[in-house]
Scaffold this motif. Structure first.
Motif, PDB file in Angstrom:
ATOM      1  N   ALA A   1      -6.308  -9.956  -9.614  1.00 11.90           N
ATOM      2  CA  ALA A   1      -5.054 -10.406  -9.019  1.00 11.90           C
ATOM      3  C   ALA A   1      -5.248 -10.767  -7.559  1.00 11.90           C
ATOM      4  O   ALA A   1      -4.552 -11.642  -7.033  1.00 11.90           O
ATOM      5  CB  ALA A   1      -3.990  -9.315  -9.152  1.00 11.90           C
ATOM      6  N   ALA A   2      -6.162 -10.081  -6.881  1.00 11.62           N
ATOM      7  CA  ALA A   2      -6.391 -10.329  -5.453  1.00 11.62           C
ATOM      8  C   ALA A   2      -7.839 -10.009  -5.139  1.00 11.62           C
ATOM      9  O   ALA A   2      -8.471  -9.173  -5.791  1.00 11.62           O
ATOM     10  CB  ALA A   2      -5.463  -9.480  -4.590  1.00 11.62           C
ATOM     11  N   SER A   3      -8.375 -10.656  -4.149  1.00 11.55           N
ATOM     12  CA  SER A   3      -9.737 -10.390  -3.709  1.00 11.55           C
ATOM     13  C   SER A   3      -9.722  -9.213  -2.739  1.00 11.55           C
ATOM     14  O   SER A   3      -8.679  -8.657  -2.419  1.00 11.55           O
ATOM     15  CB  SER A   3     -10.324 -11.628  -3.038  1.00 11.55           C
ATOM     16  OG  SER A   3      -9.534 -11.999  -1.912  1.00 11.55           O
ATOM     17  N   GLY A   4     -10.898  -8.864  -2.245  1.00  8.66           N
ATOM     18  CA  GLY A   4     -10.994  -7.776  -1.278  1.00  8.66           C
ATOM     19  C   GLY A   4     -11.743  -6.602  -1.853  1.00  8.66           C
ATOM     20  O   GLY A   4     -11.777  -6.394  -3.073  1.00  8.66           O
ATOM     21  N   GLY A   5     -12.330  -5.801  -0.956  1.00  2.00           N
ATOM     22  CA  GLY A   5     -13.146  -4.677  -1.383  1.00  2.00           C
ATOM     23  C   GLY A   5     -12.443  -3.348  -1.389  1.00  2.00           C
ATOM     24  O   GLY A   5     -13.059  -2.325  -1.708  1.00  2.00           O
ATOM     25  N   GLU A   6     -11.143  -3.316  -1.042  1.00  2.00           N
ATOM     26  CA  GLU A   6     -10.427  -2.049  -1.014  1.00  2.00           C
ATOM     27  C   GLU A   6      -9.962  -1.678  -2.423  1.00  2.00           C
ATOM     28  O   GLU A   6      -9.763  -2.540  -3.283  1.00  2.00           O
ATOM     29  CB  GLU A   6      -9.219  -2.126  -0.079  1.00  2.00           C
ATOM     30  CG  GLU A   6      -9.541  -2.625   1.319  1.00  2.00           C
ATOM     31  CD  GLU A   6     -10.395  -1.649   2.119  1.00  2.00           C
ATOM     32  OE1 GLU A   6     -10.675  -0.542   1.607  1.00  2.00           O
ATOM     33  OE2 GLU A   6     -10.790  -1.989   3.240  1.00  2.00           O
ATOM     34  N   ALA A   7      -9.764  -0.379  -2.644  1.00  2.00           N
ATOM     35  CA  ALA A   7      -9.308   0.096  -3.949  1.00  2.00           C
ATOM     36  C   ALA A   7      -7.878  -0.371  -4.210  1.00  2.00           C
ATOM     37  O   ALA A   7      -7.025  -0.341  -3.322  1.00  2.00           O
ATOM     38  CB  ALA A   7      -9.385   1.611  -4.015  1.00  2.00           C
TER      39      ALA A   7
ATOM     40  N   ALA B   1      -9.158   2.931   4.666  1.00  2.00           N
ATOM     41  CA  ALA B   1      -9.214   3.980   5.679  1.00  2.00           C
ATOM     42  C   ALA B   1      -7.955   3.994   6.533  1.00  2.00           C
ATOM     43  O   ALA B   1      -7.615   5.017   7.139  1.00  2.00           O
ATOM     44  CB  ALA B   1     -10.446   3.776   6.566  1.00  2.00           C
ATOM     45  N   GLY B   2      -7.249   2.873   6.567  1.00  2.00           N
ATOM     46  CA  GLY B   2      -6.026   2.790   7.356  1.00  2.00           C
ATOM     47  C   GLY B   2      -4.788   3.287   6.648  1.00  2.00           C
ATOM     48  O   GLY B   2      -3.701   3.271   7.222  1.00  2.00           O
ATOM     49  N   GLY B   3      -4.897   3.692   5.387  1.00  2.00           N
ATOM     50  CA  GLY B   3      -3.753   4.218   4.665  1.00  2.00           C
ATOM     51  C   GLY B   3      -3.564   3.537   3.332  1.00  2.00           C
ATOM     52  O   GLY B   3      -4.436   2.813   2.831  1.00  2.00           O
TER      53      GLY B   3
ATOM     54  N   ASP C   1       1.794   4.920   3.882  1.00  2.00           N
ATOM     55  CA  ASP C   1       1.615   5.760   2.697  1.00  2.00           C
ATOM     56  C   ASP C   1       2.650   5.311   1.668  1.00  2.00           C
ATOM     57  O   ASP C   1       3.657   5.973   1.448  1.00  2.00           O
ATOM     58  CB  ASP C   1       1.799   7.239   3.057  1.00  2.00           C
ATOM     59  CG  ASP C   1       1.424   8.160   1.903  1.00  2.00           C
ATOM     60  OD1 ASP C   1       0.412   7.888   1.237  1.00  2.00           O
ATOM     61  OD2 ASP C   1       2.154   9.143   1.673  1.00  2.00           O
ATOM     62  N   ALA C   2       2.412   4.168   1.054  1.00  2.00           N
ATOM     63  CA  ALA C   2       3.366   3.551   0.145  1.00  2.00           C
ATOM     64  C   ALA C   2       2.845   3.612  -1.287  1.00  2.00           C
ATOM     65  O   ALA C   2       1.645   3.459  -1.527  1.00  2.00           O
ATOM     66  CB  ALA C   2       3.638   2.110   0.556  1.00  2.00           C
ATOM     67  N   TRP C   3       3.766   3.802  -2.245  1.00  2.00           N
ATOM     68  CA  TRP C   3       3.377   4.111  -3.611  1.00  2.00           C
ATOM     69  C   TRP C   3       4.286   3.427  -4.635  1.00  2.00           C
ATOM     70  O   TRP C   3       5.428   3.090  -4.368  1.00  2.00           O
ATOM     71  CB  TRP C   3       3.459   5.622  -3.852  1.00  2.00           C
ATOM     72  CG  TRP C   3       2.377   6.384  -3.174  1.00  2.00           C
ATOM     73  CD1 TRP C   3       2.338   6.772  -1.860  1.00  2.00           C
ATOM     74  CD2 TRP C   3       1.159   6.825  -3.757  1.00  2.00           C
ATOM     75  NE1 TRP C   3       1.172   7.445  -1.598  1.00  2.00           N
ATOM     76  CE2 TRP C   3       0.418   7.492  -2.751  1.00  2.00           C
ATOM     77  CE3 TRP C   3       0.608   6.737  -5.034  1.00  2.00           C
ATOM     78  CZ2 TRP C   3      -0.821   8.059  -2.975  1.00  2.00           C
ATOM     79  CZ3 TRP C   3      -0.632   7.301  -5.270  1.00  2.00           C
ATOM     80  CH2 TRP C   3      -1.333   7.956  -4.244  1.00  2.00           C
TER      81      TRP C   3
END
Length: 816
Positions: free
Chosen positions: A497-503, A525-527, A556-558
């Motif tokens: 759905a989106a690129s990038g290396g974050e989880a 690491a930024g939240g 801290d969004a969920w």
């Protein structure tokens, strides 16, 4: 049969020696059958005894002695070892030495604690000069820091030095403690019972927490977890500070991905859901429960503590596909007038057809790997005709005798149990069973064999059928999307759905004509932020993500949820960045990502005394100018289902109202809300579904209620499974005018299956349920169902499925 299946699951039982204490001979310990995988977990159940907290030596000798006698001979040589202590293992350390002598002869825990205030005047004055606003209980706990931490921390280090194991243990202590050799601090804080003190432990944080500490094999503290949900006594009598919810992330303890849920945390859906979503595969629940066979309140004389415990980690293992094992160590013994009692337990995935007695006063159940004995065997073990009521009456009588004034006072069980756990082992490979109510299911093609989870489905408005899910290992997941243009007969190749290396985790999806929206949480690491991407070509490609705002410096969004109506898109999510979880709603014109965000309620936090009045698990639905948002809410110290409605396209909302019918019984637990505007008819009616645990029963039920205007209907149980079965995650979809379908996860067969029921009267009643999955009758598990419908009779359901050995997404489509 049991040995074969447990071998597949990578579990070995330990139940050896007197009172199930491992040790004494090679035959009494687990044999090494797991190769290099897994970890050996020792669950210690120490008993509180005044003789153990007279001095540093007696405190240490008790705990080290348990390990030397019953753990050291059983340590695994070819895999990591993990030692887990119960909640408040360090609680008694505050009463050590000459300064605790007067307190030790007190008749009550609270008077004993307050007595310490007059014995620790020098260290208390030291901290009072630094933090004069600290309340009295905090001043006392800070004053105890050197003594209590010296006993607790150095004992833990001695155990790790003895065993080379990982160790988890908890106590009440300042948020930051440092070892100091400063002469002035030594003079102010040193224990007068010690000579030539070269160092002291100093509190550097005025907040005191109930915290669990994880020690690595080198004896150093690797990390800690502060309990976010202290019980009322901890908040009021001890003035403990709730821990930050953002710390609820799994940690690597050897090969285990451990989520620590200290006592009450294990019942809180935001804690449990966070850890499961982040891939925790083992829950560790340090516990100090009171009155194991006795009612907590005279208002609930028939409440049964083991049933209440079954709602915590045991339920999490059953509900969440990611969580393979639960480990619950119990503290026992009378601390003055506080009775700690219970049975430590290790649980895992349920094997259909296999059941064991878990706790006393309960019927047999699946998933029990090892359980500690109680002071007497359940009467049902020797008398199969004994009723549950008569068994519990006998057990209650013995529980009374164990209390401080009883004839068997403090004769609780002190024991150690152990198990070899390997969450990396594949699930059992299982062949497909008979086709379900919609036919045989299918697996997605061309996606390798990585773990897949959290399916989300959308179908409507002439657009494609869209499936989003997360794939990958813990901390390295990405959200993938697959689309179907043939009503779910086939799906195309999944793509990111989106690129990038974050989880990326927990996707939500919306299909509105050619527009496809995918929202998810991105972690860095930024939240943790909620992101949303948009496709204008029916899900084939997506543009760059837009990140939804979060109020705090560290986001801290969920748990995003999506809906659309009348050319508007609505995105609900939880913003916990302020330290208090609040549901907010974002609106954007359809075809854009130009979101405007507003809270559903005007305040960030409800007035006290409940400072953890959090909101969780939002669901959103829209029809014309009507928008409804539902969530579970802890404002009354219970997790209740609330609903807020807008009649102006989400510009403003009326006051939220509680819509579940869980009565006013204490510790109500509701989760997993699902929301749907009922199609057809006159007055606009909302159907809500949720998971429901009421009256402290051991099981959960899936329920549905209707809200028409200001009239809130009675919740109705979905399905006709046996009373002891649990049902989770009801999902509602519209099949046509006045026609609904409900899908949910159900464990009536002993495993985890997906069931379906339909309604032709707008949700006022549902027909007989039908099993939907084709996972067969063996140990394959179907969890986390998602559903979507096209509004003219067809529907599709997807779920997490383990029959291939890994959690993989399967789906089925058809007309019920």
């Amino acid at each position: 049969m049991r040995g074969a299946i447990l071998g597949v699951l990578g579990v070995l039982l330990v139940g050896c020696g007197e009172n199930s204490l491992p040790g004494g001979s090679d035959d009494a310990c687990p044999t090494d059958e797991l190769g290099e995988g897994g970890a050996r977990v020792f669950v210690l159940q120490p008993r509180v005894d005044p003789a153990h907290f007279e001095s540093y030596d007696s405190y240490r000798a008790h705990l080290v002695g348990l390990v030397e006698t019953h753990v050291s001979p059983c340590l695994a040589m070819d895999r990591p070892n993990v030692i887990v202590f119960p909640e408040n293992t360090g609680l008694s350390a505050g009463f050590l030495g000459s300064r605790g002598e007067t307190a030790r002869v007190s008749n009550g825990a609270l008077p004993a604690f307050l007595t310490l205030g007059g014995q620790y005047t020098k260290p208390i004055d030291f901290y009072k000069s630094k933090w004069p606003e600290a309340p009295l209980p905090t001043q006392i706990l800070l004053g105890l820091t050197d003594t209590a931490w010296r006993a607790f921390h150095e004992t833990n280090q001695a155990i790790v030095k003895e065993t080379g194991a990982w160790l988890v243990s908890s106590t009440n202590v300042s948020g930051r403690v440092e070892r100091s050799e400063d002469p002035a601090e030594i003079a102010a804080l040193a224990d007068p019972d010690l000579e030539d003190v070269p160092y002291v432990y100093v509190a550097r944080d005025p907040a005191v927490y109930n915290a669990a500490f994880v020690y690595g094999p080198d004896g150093e503290i690797v990390t800690s977890r502060k309990k976010p949900y202290p019980i009322l006594m901890e908040e009021v009598d001890l003035a403990l500070t709730p821990g930050p919810l953002r710390e609820a992330v799994p940690m690597d303890i050897g090969p285990l991905g451990v989520g620590i849920v200290t006592s009450k945390d294990a019942w809180m859906p935001d804690m449990v859901d966070r850890l499961a979503a982040l891939g925790a595969d083992v829950f560790v629940q340090p516990e100090a429960f009171s009155g194991w066979t006795l009612p907590e309140s005279p208002d609930e004389p028939n409440a049964w503590a083991p049933d209440i415990l079954s709602q915590s980690t045991m339920a999490a293992v059953q509900k969440h596909g990611a969580v393979r094992y639960g480990v619950v160590p119990h503290l026992t013994g009378n601390l003055f007038d506080l009775p700690f009692d219970g049975q430590s337990i290790v649980v895992g995935d349920v094997v259909p057809g296999e059941a064991r007695r878990a706790y006393v006063g309960q019927n047999e159940m699946g998933g029990v790997i090892e359980v500690a004995p109680w002071v007497m065997a359940d009467p049902g073990e020797n008398d199969s005709a004994a009723t549950l009521e008569s068994r519990r009456a006998t057990l209650r009588a013995v529980g009374e005798e164990l209390l401080p004034a009883g004839v068997q006072k403090n004769q609780y069980v002190e024991t150690v149990i152990a198990a070899d756990l390997d969450p990396a082992l594949p699930f059992p490979m299982e062949a497909a069973g008979a086709p379900g109510a919609l036919g045989a299911s299918q697996a997605l093609q061309g996606t390798g064999d990585a773990e897949q989870s959290h399916p989300a489905l959308a179908w409507g408005g002439g657009g494609p059928l869209v499936l989003a899910f997360q794939e990958g290992s813990r901390g390295a997941t990405r959200v993938l999307v697959a689309t179907s243009e043939d009503e779910g007969k086939t799906f195309g190749m999944p793509h990111p759905a989106a690129s990038g290396g974050e989880a990326q985790i927990t996707p939500a999806v919306l299909a509105a004509g050619d527009h496809v929206y995918v929202a998810y949480q991105e972690r860095s690491a930024g939240g943790a932020r909620v992101a949303c991407v948009l496709s204008t070509d029916r899900g084939k490609t997506f543009g760059a993500p837009v990140f939804l705002p979060s109020e705090g410096m560290t986001p801290d969004a969920w748990l995003p949820a999506l809906a659309s109506a009348k050319g508007r898109v609505f995105l609900a999510y939880v913003d916990g960045s302020s330290g208090n979880e609040r549901v907010v709603l974002a609106r954007a014109p359809e075809g854009t990502l130009d979101f405007e965000v507003q809270p559903i309620e005007g305040t960030k936090m409800h007035p006290g005394p409940n400072i953890r009045n959090n909101q969780w698990a939002p669901a959103v639905a829209a029809l014309g100018d009507e928008v409804a948002v539902s969530w579970v809410d802890f404002r009354s110290y219970n997790w209740d289902v609330f609903l807020a409605r807008s009649v102006d396209g989400g510009m403003g909302f009326g006051a939220p109202v509680r819509v579940d019918d869980g009565t006013d019984t204490p510790e109500r637990l509701h989760d997993d809300p699902s929301l749907l505007f009922v199609p057809g008819g006159g007055a606009v009616t909302v159907a809500l579904g949720w998971s429901d645990m009421r009256k402290r029963e051991p099981n959960a039920t899936a329920r549905v209620s209707l809200v028409s205007g200001n009239v809130i209907g009675q919740g109705r149980k979905l399905g006709e499974g046996p009373a002891e079965a649990s049902a989770f995650r009801p999902r509602l979809v519209a099949l046509g005018a006045g026609s609904l379908a409900a899908v949910w996860q159900d464990d009536r067969t002993g495993g985890k299956d997906v069931y379906l029921a339909t309604s032709v009267d707008g949700g006022a009643s549902f027909g007989a349920e039908k099993r939907l999955d084709d996972g067969g009758d063996g140990p394959s598990y179907q969890t986390g169902p998602a559903a979507a419908a096209n509004g003219i009779g067809a529907m599709v359901v997807a779920w997490e499925d383990t029959r291939s050995g890994r959690r993989r997404i399967r789906w089925v489509a058809g007309k019920p």
